[in-house]
Write a protein that holds these residues in place. Structure first.
Motif, PDB file in Angstrom:
ATOM      1  N   ARG A  54      26.665 -24.774   5.630  1.00  0.00           N
ATOM      2  CA  ARG A  54      27.112 -24.717   7.011  1.00  0.00           C
ATOM      3  C   ARG A  54      26.466 -26.029   7.150  1.00  0.00           C
ATOM      4  NH1 ARG A  54      31.670 -22.004   7.546  1.00  0.00           N
ATOM      5  NH2 ARG A  54      31.620 -20.466   9.713  1.00  0.00           N
ATOM      6  N   ARG A  55      25.347 -26.266   7.286  1.00  0.00           N
ATOM      7  CA  ARG A  55      24.590 -27.548   8.593  1.00  0.00           C
ATOM      8  C   ARG A  55      25.492 -28.534   7.421  1.00  0.00           C
ATOM      9  NH1 ARG A  55      18.691 -27.353   7.773  1.00  0.00           N
ATOM     10  NH2 ARG A  55      19.098 -25.584   6.876  1.00  0.00           N
ATOM     11  N   LEU A  56      26.112 -29.196   6.678  1.00  0.00           N
ATOM     12  CA  LEU A  56      26.483 -30.402   5.951  1.00  0.00           C
ATOM     13  C   LEU A  56      27.819 -30.652   6.068  1.00  0.00           C
ATOM     14  CD1 LEU A  56      26.115 -32.697   4.309  1.00  0.00           C
ATOM     15  CD2 LEU A  56      26.551 -31.425   1.860  1.00  0.00           C
ATOM     16  N   GLN A  57      28.965 -29.447   5.897  1.00  0.00           N
ATOM     17  CA  GLN A  57      29.883 -28.953   6.767  1.00  0.00           C
ATOM     18  C   GLN A  57      30.070 -29.041   7.683  1.00  0.00           C
ATOM     19  OE1 GLN A  57      31.726 -25.024   6.166  1.00  0.00           O
ATOM     20  NE2 GLN A  57      33.398 -25.937   5.989  1.00  0.00           N
ATOM     21  N   LEU A 108      26.611 -34.832  -5.772  1.00  0.00           N
ATOM     22  CA  LEU A 108      26.464 -35.312  -4.634  1.00  0.00           C
ATOM     23  C   LEU A 108      25.237 -35.090  -3.633  1.00  0.00           C
ATOM     24  CD1 LEU A 108      28.389 -37.362  -3.687  1.00  0.00           C
ATOM     25  CD2 LEU A 108      29.412 -35.768  -2.110  1.00  0.00           C
ATOM     26  N   ARG A 109      24.459 -36.048  -3.070  1.00  0.00           N
ATOM     27  CA  ARG A 109      23.141 -35.937  -2.460  1.00  0.00           C
ATOM     28  C   ARG A 109      23.762 -35.711  -1.156  1.00  0.00           C
ATOM     29  NH1 ARG A 109      18.729 -35.443  -6.209  1.00  0.00           N
ATOM     30  NH2 ARG A 109      19.331 -37.653  -7.907  1.00  0.00           N
ATOM     31  N   VAL A 110      22.870 -35.116  -0.192  1.00  0.00           N
ATOM     32  CA  VAL A 110      22.964 -34.832   0.945  1.00  0.00           C
ATOM     33  C   VAL A 110      23.737 -35.917   1.696  1.00  0.00           C
ATOM     34  CG1 VAL A 110      22.572 -33.687   3.272  1.00  0.00           C
ATOM     35  CG2 VAL A 110      22.182 -32.658   0.522  1.00  0.00           C
ATOM     36  N   LEU A 111      22.580 -37.291   1.529  1.00  0.00           N
ATOM     37  CA  LEU A 111      23.191 -37.754   2.209  1.00  0.00           C
ATOM     38  C   LEU A 111      24.660 -38.846   2.209  1.00  0.00           C
ATOM     39  CD1 LEU A 111      22.305 -40.007   5.062  1.00  0.00           C
ATOM     40  CD2 LEU A 111      20.999 -41.065   3.095  1.00  0.00           C
ATOM     41  N   LYS A 127      13.720 -36.854   5.614  1.00  0.00           N
ATOM     42  CA  LYS A 127      14.233 -37.392   4.466  1.00  0.00           C
ATOM     43  C   LYS A 127      14.336 -37.305   3.378  1.00  0.00           C
ATOM     44  CE  LYS A 127      12.871 -41.607   7.842  1.00  0.00           C
ATOM     45  NZ  LYS A 127      12.877 -41.302   8.628  1.00  0.00           N
ATOM     46  N   GLU A 128      12.816 -36.208   2.849  1.00  0.00           N
ATOM     47  CA  GLU A 128      13.441 -36.002   1.495  1.00  0.00           C
ATOM     48  C   GLU A 128      15.029 -35.300   0.949  1.00  0.00           C
ATOM     49  OE1 GLU A 128      10.277 -35.553   3.853  1.00  0.00           O
ATOM     50  OE2 GLU A 128      10.010 -37.199   2.961  1.00  0.00           O
ATOM     51  N   LYS A 129      15.001 -34.244   1.835  1.00  0.00           N
ATOM     52  CA  LYS A 129      15.798 -33.448   1.685  1.00  0.00           C
ATOM     53  C   LYS A 129      17.447 -33.855   1.773  1.00  0.00           C
ATOM     54  CE  LYS A 129      16.488 -29.267   1.597  1.00  0.00           C
ATOM     55  NZ  LYS A 129      16.259 -27.721   0.798  1.00  0.00           N
ATOM     56  N   GLN A 130      17.583 -35.313   2.645  1.00  0.00           N
ATOM     57  CA  GLN A 130      18.445 -36.196   2.007  1.00  0.00           C
ATOM     58  C   GLN A 130      18.998 -36.065   1.308  1.00  0.00           C
ATOM     59  OE1 GLN A 130      19.120 -39.100   5.307  1.00  0.00           O
ATOM     60  NE2 GLN A 130      17.707 -37.601   6.746  1.00  0.00           N
ATOM     61  N   TRP A 131      18.500 -36.148   0.014  1.00  0.00           N
ATOM     62  CA  TRP A 131      18.229 -37.051  -0.779  1.00  0.00           C
ATOM     63  C   TRP A 131      18.745 -35.279  -2.922  1.00  0.00           C
ATOM     64  CZ3 TRP A 131      20.304 -40.898  -1.502  1.00  0.00           C
ATOM     65  CH2 TRP A 131      20.165 -42.348  -0.878  1.00  0.00           C
ATOM     66  N   THR A 132      18.435 -33.851  -1.958  1.00  0.00           N
ATOM     67  CA  THR A 132      19.071 -32.851  -2.324  1.00  0.00           C
ATOM     68  C   THR A 132      20.550 -32.966  -2.936  1.00  0.00           C
ATOM     69  OG1 THR A 132      17.084 -31.392  -1.284  1.00  0.00           O
ATOM     70  CG2 THR A 132      18.439 -30.717  -2.450  1.00  0.00           C
ATOM     71  N   PRO A 133      20.375 -32.358  -4.196  1.00  0.00           N
ATOM     72  CA  PRO A 133      21.746 -32.297  -4.672  1.00  0.00           C
ATOM     73  C   PRO A 133      22.306 -31.275  -3.878  1.00  0.00           C
ATOM     74  CG  PRO A 133      20.425 -32.555  -6.467  1.00  0.00           C
ATOM     75  CD  PRO A 133      19.336 -32.794  -5.407  1.00  0.00           C
ATOM     76  N   ASP A 151      35.577 -20.525   5.634  1.00  0.00           N
ATOM     77  CA  ASP A 151      34.854 -20.592   4.171  1.00  0.00           C
ATOM     78  C   ASP A 151      34.563 -22.136   4.164  1.00  0.00           C
ATOM     79  OD1 ASP A 151      36.620 -18.460   3.237  1.00  0.00           O
ATOM     80  OD2 ASP A 151      38.328 -19.930   3.605  1.00  0.00           O
ATOM     81  N   VAL A 152      33.326 -22.070   3.349  1.00  0.00           N
ATOM     82  CA  VAL A 152      32.426 -23.212   2.799  1.00  0.00           C
ATOM     83  C   VAL A 152      33.489 -24.468   2.101  1.00  0.00           C
ATOM     84  CG1 VAL A 152      30.267 -24.589   2.520  1.00  0.00           C
ATOM     85  CG2 VAL A 152      30.815 -22.500   4.120  1.00  0.00           C
ATOM     86  N   ALA A 153      33.564 -25.885   2.701  1.00  0.00           N
ATOM     87  CA  ALA A 153      33.861 -26.285   1.726  1.00  0.00           C
ATOM     88  C   ALA A 153      33.917 -26.704   0.452  1.00  0.00           C
ATOM     89  CB  ALA A 153      34.799 -27.472   2.052  1.00  0.00           C
ATOM     90  N   GLU A 154      33.867 -27.161  -1.154  1.00  0.00           N
ATOM     91  CA  GLU A 154      32.898 -27.044  -1.718  1.00  0.00           C
ATOM     92  C   GLU A 154      32.715 -28.588  -2.313  1.00  0.00           C
ATOM     93  OE1 GLU A 154      30.640 -25.080  -4.294  1.00  0.00           O
ATOM     94  OE2 GLU A 154      31.741 -23.272  -2.501  1.00  0.00           O
ATOM     95  N   LEU A 155      31.987 -28.955  -2.653  1.00  0.00           N
ATOM     96  CA  LEU A 155      31.717 -30.896  -3.223  1.00  0.00           C
ATOM     97  C   LEU A 155      30.709 -31.075  -3.503  1.00  0.00           C
ATOM     98  CD1 LEU A 155      30.201 -30.809   0.867  1.00  0.00           C
ATOM     99  CD2 LEU A 155      32.162 -32.772  -0.329  1.00  0.00           C
ATOM    100  N   PRO A 156      30.733 -31.581  -4.430  1.00  0.00           N
ATOM    101  CA  PRO A 156      30.512 -32.135  -6.217  1.00  0.00           C
ATOM    102  C   PRO A 156      29.635 -31.841  -5.909  1.00  0.00           C
ATOM    103  CG  PRO A 156      31.876 -33.627  -5.269  1.00  0.00           C
ATOM    104  CD  PRO A 156      32.022 -32.996  -4.198  1.00  0.00           C
ATOM    105  N   ALA A 157      28.784 -30.885  -7.102  1.00  0.00           N
ATOM    106  CA  ALA A 157      27.316 -30.353  -6.891  1.00  0.00           C
ATOM    107  C   ALA A 157      26.267 -31.223  -6.967  1.00  0.00           C
ATOM    108  CB  ALA A 157      26.938 -29.335  -8.251  1.00  0.00           C
TER     109      ALA A 157
END
Length: 601
Positions: A425-428, A375-378, A409-415, A367-373
């Motif tokens: 999944r990668r972020l988890q 929140l940026r990746v970084l 670097k650009e993707k790290q600021w994606t919500p 199960d992928v843990a939910e994070l605030p939508a």
């Protein structure tokens, strides 16, 4: 000469401002078995949907030969929820007709484990509506494979199949005469089934002859010659190439593509892991005890999944865990995790789990843990910490680790809310690794990850010093990242498999082929006591042999290092090689004895 079935001519497809495919021309001929790879979001699914004429190109055209019969497995099925499995898969065929068809029997047994569909509440007469996504997907795949097709197009066909189901599907597709175009991240499956590869990258499609191993060879050499890719990516490709060339435990044939060039390319690439060094570091971080299980029983409701299990997970152990669905793989990990998070207070139904005092567990569940939508990746990674210690003086910032996992670097600021399932999944995984655990439980970690991300994860795990248990249907990932394989075969026991997943599949075949014997008369009490005593003695000897096998592995690793260090001293190398052969003989005797005892235990 093979007849051309599909022509793709100068096809382009744009989404928003991004060109997924740019002037692509390809062809599919009779007998082709094509694997499609590339990063998530680069256009693999779009390409095969256009080949199947489920999606229109913006420019260019796709043409089919006259009367082409095409079967397509998409990510979302079109099954009628009100229909039964029988209606969708078998249609109007009478029982004697479909039961007399070898193909239908093979498909039902291969995908569902039997003609009566064990696991489905009413067998073939089960209504589809309430079923899970995985069950519906297997029904859609069965429906497709039972029909006669000239071309089969599959999008992630191994999703929701276990190791056994994937091995069956590979064998089935090898024997079919239909042409095949298949998107999958399962590298073992690609190697078994495909004779050509398409690599979708930045709007273009690069073609390679052969299966996945051949593709890795060819791409690594192409990148070396062209020198167009960044150094990190070249090194990752060379590392995977070295792994493939040296032979994974269950690889069935050596790759064929330009073997001499491949050998040259990997001449200076070390083995993926320095096992001895990692074990030393793991011992320093964890001490002697990680998890000790004593006579443990694990249940799920009224069902007993494991009983009287005595087992150890030691410092530096890298365990692959396979087994039939519902046998208790995830339940075992949860029982260990519960004991770890409560520092031993929460215990299973029976027996005891002892947890080492220094254990820092990270558990990647399905199960992928939910994070605030918003929140940026970084930011989500930095919430855990800013820097991570990878051992042996290696350190990475949150941003560097993000880049290693494909977040530019650009993707790290994606919500977080804008991420795909694979990106979440990668972020988890990232957040888990940033917390500097010394024990990792990974339950189906390859779900939704593309091959390039899997390669990066494997590279990171190669240098990760700790204990690890991996549950996965991706046998390439298990063979690549773990050193031992254990199996839950559905008989409430945990067995070590010296020959890995090949041995697991053999055992499962024997279990299926051997009909259950008629119940014997109750044994006398004295015989039952003797049998229980024999089983306990066998378990003790099994544990002793497993410790001996570990010591043999360590000695072999040291000898390999010594041989490499003294490569120019032929007399010394000959002596070391003799010792290595003696160890191999010891290993074979120990493994044979282990297999004999496993039956008694």
């Amino acid at each position: 000469m093979a007849v051309n079935l599909v022509n793709v001519e100068a096809v382009s497809k744009v989404y928003g401002t991004r060109a997924l495919l740019d002037g692509v021309s390809l062809g599919v001929s009779e007998g082709d078995r094509i694997g499609v790879v590339g990063r998530n979001g680069d256009g693999k699914t779009t390409l095969i949907r256009m080949i199947a004429k489920l999606e229109e190109a913006d420019t260019g055209r796709v043409t089919h030969s006259g009367g082409l019969r095409t079967g397509v497995l998409t990510q979302h099925d079109s099954l009628d929820p009100a229909a039964t499995v029988r209606h969708e898969v078998i249609g109007d065929l009478a029982d004697h007709e479909w039961a007399g068809s070898a193909k239908i029997r093979d498909v039902l047994t291969g995908l569902f484990g039997g003609l009566d569909l064990p696991g489905f509440p009413q067998g073939l007469d089960t209504v589809i509506g309430p079923l899970s996504g995985g069950e519906r997907r297997r029904i859609a795949l069965a429906k497709l494979l039972i029909a006669e097709q000239d071309l089969i197009v599959l999008d992630e066909p191994t999703n929701h199949l276990d190791v056994e189901g994937i091995a069956w599907l590979a064998r089935h597709l090898q024997e079919r005469r239909s042409a095949l175009v298949c998107v999958t991240h399962d590298r073992w499956f690609l190697d078994q089934v495909c004779t050509r590869m398409w690599d979708v990258q930045r709007g273009a499609v690069h073609e390679y002859e052969g299966g996945y191993s051949d593709y890795v060879f060819a791409r690594a050499e192409r990148e070396r010659i062209a020198a167009t890719e960044e150094v990190k990516r070249q090194n990752l490709m060379r590392k995977e190439l070295a792994w493939l060339r040296r032979g994974a435990p269950a690889r069935t044939s050596k790759p064929r593509y330009r073997i001499e060039a491949a050998n040259e390319l990997i001449a200076d690439v070390p083995p993926p892991r320095d096992t001895s060094e990692l074990m030393k570091f793991a011992n320093a971080r964890l001490g002697r005890t990680v998890f000790d299980l004593e006579d443990v029983t694990v249940t799920a409701g009224p069902k007993v999944l494991l009983k009287h299990l005595t087992w150890q997970l030691g410092p530096g152990d890298r365990i692959g865990l396979v087994g039939v669905n519902g046998a208790g793989k995830t339940s075992l990990l949860r029982a260990l995790a519960d004991a770890a998070t409560t520092r031993g207070e929460k215990q299973p139904e029976g027996g005891r789990i002892v947890v080492g005092k220094t254990v820092r567990l990270a558990y990647l569940s399905q199960d992928v843990a939910e994070l605030p939508a918003t929140l940026r990746v970084l930011e989500a990674v930095q919430q855990v910490r800013d820097r991570v210690d990878l051992g042996k003086g290696r350190e990475m910032t949150a941003g560097q680790l993000c880049e290693q996992f494909g977040f530019t670097k650009e993707k790290q600021w994606t919500p977080v809310g804008d991420l795909s399932g694979g990106e979440r999944r990668r972020l988890q995984l990232l957040r888990l690794l940033m917390d500097e655990p010394n024990v990792l439980f990974l339950d189906e970690p390859t779900n939704d990850l593309d091959i390039e991300t899997l390669t990066q994860l494997e590279d990171l795990l190669d240098g990760w010093p700790g204990s690890m248990v991996v549950i996965s249907h991706d046998r390439f990932f298990i063979e690549r990242t773990t050193d031992k394989t254990y199996a839950l075969l559905g008989d409430a026991t945990l067995r070590m498999l010296p020959r890995g997943i090949d041995e697991y599949l053999e055992r499962r075949r024997r279990m299926i082929e051997t009909a259950a014997p008629a119940p014997a008369a109750a044994a006398p009490a004295a015989a039952r006591e003797k049998s229980a005593g024999d089983a306990r003695a066998a378990k003790k000897e099994l544990q002793k042999i497993e410790r001996q096998l570990d010591k043999v592995s360590e000695k072999e690793a040291r000898l390999h290092t010594q041989i490499a260090d003294d490569a120019t001293d032929f007399e010394k190398v000959a002596k070391l090689d003799a010792e290595l052969r003696e160890l191999a003989s010891q290993r074979e005797d120990l493994e044979t004895r282990w297999l004999e005892l496993a039956e008694d235990a």
